[in-house]
Design a protein around this motif. Sequence first.
Motif, PDB file in Angstrom:
ATOM      1  N   GLU A 132       0.808  -5.176   6.322  1.00  0.00           N
ATOM      2  CA  GLU A 132      -0.226  -4.699   5.401  1.00  0.00           C
ATOM      3  C   GLU A 132      -0.446  -3.198   5.630  1.00  0.00           C
ATOM      4  OE1 GLU A 132      -3.495  -7.479   6.029  1.00  0.00           O
ATOM      5  OE2 GLU A 132      -2.907  -8.551   4.206  1.00  0.00           O
ATOM      6  N   SER A 133       0.495  -2.425   5.129  1.00  0.00           N
ATOM      7  CA  SER A 133       0.358  -0.961   5.150  1.00  0.00           C
ATOM      8  C   SER A 133       0.521  -0.464   3.722  1.00  0.00           C
ATOM      9  CB  SER A 133       1.428  -0.339   6.057  1.00  0.00           C
ATOM     10  OG  SER A 133       2.716  -0.498   5.481  1.00  0.00           O
ATOM     11  N   MET A 134       0.304   0.806   3.512  1.00  0.00           N
ATOM     12  CA  MET A 134       0.301   1.315   2.143  1.00  0.00           C
ATOM     13  C   MET A 134       1.653   1.138   1.447  1.00  0.00           C
ATOM     14  SD  MET A 134      -2.750   2.149   1.522  1.00  0.00           S
ATOM     15  CE  MET A 134      -2.802   3.189   0.066  1.00  0.00           C
ATOM     16  N   ASP A 135       2.739   1.331   2.200  1.00  0.00           N
ATOM     17  CA  ASP A 135       4.045   1.162   1.555  1.00  0.00           C
ATOM     18  C   ASP A 135       4.787  -0.077   2.040  1.00  0.00           C
ATOM     19  OD1 ASP A 135       4.818   1.837   4.090  1.00  0.00           O
ATOM     20  OD2 ASP A 135       5.767   3.739   3.559  1.00  0.00           O
ATOM     21  N   CYS A 154     -10.178  -3.944  -8.019  1.00  0.00           N
ATOM     22  CA  CYS A 154     -10.775  -3.135  -6.945  1.00  0.00           C
ATOM     23  C   CYS A 154      -9.804  -2.747  -5.824  1.00  0.00           C
ATOM     24  CB  CYS A 154     -11.946  -3.884  -6.331  1.00  0.00           C
ATOM     25  SG  CYS A 154     -13.212  -4.303  -7.532  1.00  0.00           S
ATOM     26  N   HIS A 155      -8.718  -3.503  -5.641  1.00  0.00           N
ATOM     27  CA  HIS A 155      -7.830  -3.243  -4.499  1.00  0.00           C
ATOM     28  C   HIS A 155      -6.384  -3.080  -4.962  1.00  0.00           C
ATOM     29  CE1 HIS A 155     -11.163  -4.398  -1.972  1.00  0.00           C
ATOM     30  NE2 HIS A 155     -11.072  -5.679  -2.230  1.00  0.00           N
ATOM     31  N   PRO A 156      -6.069  -1.989  -5.660  1.00  0.00           N
ATOM     32  CA  PRO A 156      -4.695  -1.849  -6.165  1.00  0.00           C
ATOM     33  C   PRO A 156      -3.638  -1.905  -5.068  1.00  0.00           C
ATOM     34  CG  PRO A 156      -5.989   0.190  -6.462  1.00  0.00           C
ATOM     35  CD  PRO A 156      -6.940  -0.887  -6.062  1.00  0.00           C
ATOM     36  N   GLN A 157      -3.969  -1.424  -3.857  1.00  0.00           N
ATOM     37  CA  GLN A 157      -2.974  -1.430  -2.788  1.00  0.00           C
ATOM     38  C   GLN A 157      -2.828  -2.828  -2.196  1.00  0.00           C
ATOM     39  OE1 GLN A 157      -6.068  -0.400  -2.412  1.00  0.00           O
ATOM     40  NE2 GLN A 157      -6.712  -1.546  -0.600  1.00  0.00           N
ATOM     41  N   TYR A 158      -3.926  -3.575  -2.133  1.00  0.00           N
ATOM     42  CA  TYR A 158      -3.901  -4.898  -1.501  1.00  0.00           C
ATOM     43  C   TYR A 158      -3.053  -5.884  -2.306  1.00  0.00           C
ATOM     44  CZ  TYR A 158      -5.629  -9.174   0.703  1.00  0.00           C
ATOM     45  OH  TYR A 158      -5.711 -10.378   1.367  1.00  0.00           O
ATOM     46  N   VAL A 159      -3.182  -5.825  -3.617  1.00  0.00           N
ATOM     47  CA  VAL A 159      -2.482  -6.821  -4.444  1.00  0.00           C
ATOM     48  C   VAL A 159      -0.972  -6.597  -4.470  1.00  0.00           C
ATOM     49  CG1 VAL A 159      -4.474  -7.341  -5.899  1.00  0.00           C
ATOM     50  CG2 VAL A 159      -2.909  -5.512  -6.576  1.00  0.00           C
ATOM     51  N   LYS A 160      -0.531  -5.403  -4.090  1.00  0.00           N
ATOM     52  CA  LYS A 160       0.915  -5.182  -4.021  1.00  0.00           C
ATOM     53  C   LYS A 160       1.524  -5.974  -2.864  1.00  0.00           C
ATOM     54  CE  LYS A 160       0.912  -0.426  -5.653  1.00  0.00           C
ATOM     55  NZ  LYS A 160       0.954   0.945  -5.109  1.00  0.00           N
ATOM     56  N   LYS A 208      -1.112   6.455   9.266  1.00  0.00           N
ATOM     57  CA  LYS A 208      -0.315   5.379   8.648  1.00  0.00           C
ATOM     58  C   LYS A 208      -0.970   4.007   8.875  1.00  0.00           C
ATOM     59  CE  LYS A 208       3.951   7.173   7.461  1.00  0.00           C
ATOM     60  NZ  LYS A 208       3.535   8.573   7.382  1.00  0.00           N
ATOM     61  N   LEU A 209      -1.623   3.880  10.022  1.00  0.00           N
ATOM     62  CA  LEU A 209      -2.175   2.579  10.423  1.00  0.00           C
ATOM     63  C   LEU A 209      -3.443   2.221   9.638  1.00  0.00           C
ATOM     64  CD1 LEU A 209      -1.872   0.313  12.675  1.00  0.00           C
ATOM     65  CD2 LEU A 209      -3.530   1.645  13.988  1.00  0.00           C
ATOM     66  N   LEU A 210      -4.301   3.198   9.408  1.00  0.00           N
ATOM     67  CA  LEU A 210      -5.644   2.891   8.900  1.00  0.00           C
ATOM     68  C   LEU A 210      -5.772   2.680   7.390  1.00  0.00           C
ATOM     69  CD1 LEU A 210      -7.983   5.262  10.978  1.00  0.00           C
ATOM     70  CD2 LEU A 210      -7.129   3.003  11.541  1.00  0.00           C
ATOM     71  N   PRO A 211      -5.065   3.429   6.562  1.00  0.00           N
ATOM     72  CA  PRO A 211      -5.478   3.476   5.152  1.00  0.00           C
ATOM     73  C   PRO A 211      -5.549   2.131   4.431  1.00  0.00           C
ATOM     74  CG  PRO A 211      -3.931   5.228   5.608  1.00  0.00           C
ATOM     75  CD  PRO A 211      -3.968   4.352   6.828  1.00  0.00           C
ATOM     76  N   PHE A 212      -4.595   1.231   4.672  1.00  0.00           N
ATOM     77  CA  PHE A 212      -4.575  -0.009   3.889  1.00  0.00           C
ATOM     78  C   PHE A 212      -5.906  -0.746   4.010  1.00  0.00           C
ATOM     79  CE2 PHE A 212      -3.772  -4.458   3.037  1.00  0.00           C
ATOM     80  CZ  PHE A 212      -2.875  -4.452   1.984  1.00  0.00           C
ATOM     81  N   TRP A 213      -6.347  -0.984   5.237  1.00  0.00           N
ATOM     82  CA  TRP A 213      -7.583  -1.751   5.408  1.00  0.00           C
ATOM     83  C   TRP A 213      -8.836  -0.889   5.333  1.00  0.00           C
ATOM     84  CZ3 TRP A 213      -9.176  -6.322   4.387  1.00  0.00           C
ATOM     85  CH2 TRP A 213      -8.246  -7.368   4.314  1.00  0.00           C
ATOM     86  N   ASN A 214      -8.713   0.372   5.688  1.00  0.00           N
ATOM     87  CA  ASN A 214      -9.899   1.225   5.524  1.00  0.00           C
ATOM     88  C   ASN A 214     -10.250   1.335   4.048  1.00  0.00           C
ATOM     89  OD1 ASN A 214     -12.003   2.904   6.464  1.00  0.00           O
ATOM     90  ND2 ASN A 214     -10.831   4.700   5.856  1.00  0.00           N
ATOM     91  N   LEU A 215      -9.222   1.490   3.208  1.00  0.00           N
ATOM     92  CA  LEU A 215      -9.453   1.536   1.764  1.00  0.00           C
ATOM     93  C   LEU A 215     -10.038   0.215   1.265  1.00  0.00           C
ATOM     94  CD1 LEU A 215      -6.350   3.056  -0.084  1.00  0.00           C
ATOM     95  CD2 LEU A 215      -8.751   3.510  -0.579  1.00  0.00           C
ATOM     96  N   THR A 216      -9.386  -0.878   1.685  1.00  0.00           N
ATOM     97  CA  THR A 216      -9.850  -2.191   1.238  1.00  0.00           C
ATOM     98  C   THR A 216     -11.305  -2.408   1.653  1.00  0.00           C
ATOM     99  OG1 THR A 216      -7.588  -2.992   1.503  1.00  0.00           O
ATOM    100  CG2 THR A 216      -9.300  -4.666   1.237  1.00  0.00           C
ATOM    101  N   ASN A 217     -11.606  -2.057   2.895  1.00  0.00           N
ATOM    102  CA  ASN A 217     -12.984  -2.199   3.371  1.00  0.00           C
ATOM    103  C   ASN A 217     -13.940  -1.349   2.536  1.00  0.00           C
ATOM    104  OD1 ASN A 217     -12.472  -3.999   5.443  1.00  0.00           O
ATOM    105  ND2 ASN A 217     -12.136  -2.405   6.965  1.00  0.00           N
ATOM    106  N   ALA A 263      -6.692   0.519  18.570  1.00  0.00           N
ATOM    107  CA  ALA A 263      -6.221   1.845  18.150  1.00  0.00           C
ATOM    108  C   ALA A 263      -7.370   2.617  17.498  1.00  0.00           C
ATOM    109  CB  ALA A 263      -5.064   1.699  17.169  1.00  0.00           C
ATOM    110  N   LYS A 264      -8.265   1.871  16.849  1.00  0.00           N
ATOM    111  CA  LYS A 264      -9.382   2.527  16.164  1.00  0.00           C
ATOM    112  C   LYS A 264     -10.460   1.486  15.857  1.00  0.00           C
ATOM    113  CE  LYS A 264     -11.285   5.881  13.649  1.00  0.00           C
ATOM    114  NZ  LYS A 264     -11.784   7.124  14.276  1.00  0.00           N
ATOM    115  N   VAL A 265     -11.701   1.920  15.988  1.00  0.00           N
ATOM    116  CA  VAL A 265     -12.830   1.084  15.558  1.00  0.00           C
ATOM    117  C   VAL A 265     -13.631   1.900  14.554  1.00  0.00           C
ATOM    118  CG1 VAL A 265     -15.126   0.365  16.308  1.00  0.00           C
ATOM    119  CG2 VAL A 265     -13.150  -0.459  17.532  1.00  0.00           C
ATOM    120  N   ILE A 266     -14.034   1.247  13.478  1.00  0.00           N
ATOM    121  CA  ILE A 266     -14.955   1.911  12.543  1.00  0.00           C
ATOM    122  C   ILE A 266     -16.133   0.970  12.303  1.00  0.00           C
ATOM    123  CG2 ILE A 266     -15.305   2.826  10.201  1.00  0.00           C
ATOM    124  CD1 ILE A 266     -12.405   3.665  10.128  1.00  0.00           C
ATOM    125  N   ASP A 267     -17.344   1.489  12.451  1.00  0.00           N
ATOM    126  CA  ASP A 267     -18.546   0.718  12.112  1.00  0.00           C
ATOM    127  C   ASP A 267     -19.006   1.130  10.724  1.00  0.00           C
ATOM    128  OD1 ASP A 267     -18.991  -0.875  14.431  1.00  0.00           O
ATOM    129  OD2 ASP A 267     -19.576   0.938  15.498  1.00  0.00           O
TER     130      ASP A 267
END
Length: 428
Positions: free
Chosen positions: A284-287, A208-214, A358-367, A181-185
């Motif tokens: 593993e999405s924001m909500d 560092c990862h407030p969204q991840y720990v939820k 909706k798809l990207l933010p969780f892991w893009n933020l974590t990354n 769906a998306k690649v980011i380098d």
Amino acid sequence: MSTLTPDLDSLLGTRRDGHGMPRAFYHGDALYQRELERIWYGGWLFAGFAFEIPNPGDFITFTIDATPVLVMRDDSRAVRAFHNVCRHRGTLLCRAESGHVRAIVCPYHSWTYSRQGDLVACHGMHDGVDKSKLGLRALHTEVCAGLIYVSLGQTPPAFTPLREAFKPAALPQGFDRAKIAKVIDYGVEANWKLVWENNRECYHCTRCHPQYVKANFDVYDEGSASEAIRTAMATAVARTQLKWAAQGIAITHQRGGLAPFPDPDRGFWYAADRTVLVDGWETESMDGRRVAPLMGDYLDADVGVLRMRSMPNFWVHASCDHAVAARLLPAGPRTTIVRAYWLVHEDAREGDDYSLDKLLPFWNLTNEQDWEICKWQQKGVDSIGYEPGPLSQHKEYNVDAFIRWYLQQMQARESGGARAPLTRVAWL
Ligand code: FES
Ligand SMILES: [Fe+2]
């Protein structure tokens, strides 16, 4: 006898048990060259997904430091990999990151190679050139559950153990029926080892990862999991066990904290496990709500997160509806190129079935949060003022394991190829 230079040889012995690695491990060019030779050019590297090259002539390319690799589907539909370098005078052959060719024609003097890698034409050469000896230099290649692995080594480690671990774990996820769906380098301004060390602990996650720990239980190690947390994990584990044990997709890592990896004592440079998500998180999405249709063989969302990883360059977190993979490539002692892939079911349509916002933010933020930490850590460990501090036995056991794995690889040829045993960490 050691083939290391005396300086490098003694450097490897300077790491103090239970501590991080000293400053010289993170920026020296000589050590970096040795890492390329011993780890990056010897082991198995994740190259990409088989679905990226579905048809004969489809290719992808990637570069390990300065060494370009070509991965191509040949005329018999097998996946092959080659040094992406002309056998005439060395010109880089395929320059795009991906594409399709009927034959590989060198842009310099038009030497032409088949999709099997054979030299089929070298127009104008009347010098008795033996074309049969001038095919592209082939690399070891394996495909496992849709994942392509390549090794530049003459005698890479056995691939079968990885296949046996990954295949049953990965097949239900459907990496072979997925699409990107998306690649980011990301150009991470840090040594590749700092990127791994960061990945191997969740001590930093709360800050560092407030969204991840939820969504995940990774921060709750044995020492800090409350009774309520333990009960929540046990309930989720029991539920999936009841549902999925027969399909082999029940939770395998049933406690808090990260699953142990790597395991240099047992030779595990690959691992696959499944973890529970916090109640209320389906993915593993924001909500925590689903962001795409179910992948693979999954019948509902309650499948936790499949996590797979292999040294030195791959990890993936795969939820019920999407997967986020990472491919690491070193590009100098202080630079690592991390490609992140967001995968969804091959039939999912952007706009109808999923949206990138909706798809990207969780892991893009974590990354991005991690790469920022790695960048600033690099700046600190470059300082003459840096002295490695102690690692936490409860929270950074995998950082210690990574360092021991690394030292083992670097010392691996000390005794004719046998891996020198390393002392298990003595916690201070
Ligand atoms: S360098 Fe490729 S044809 Fe001459
Ligand atoms: Fe992180």
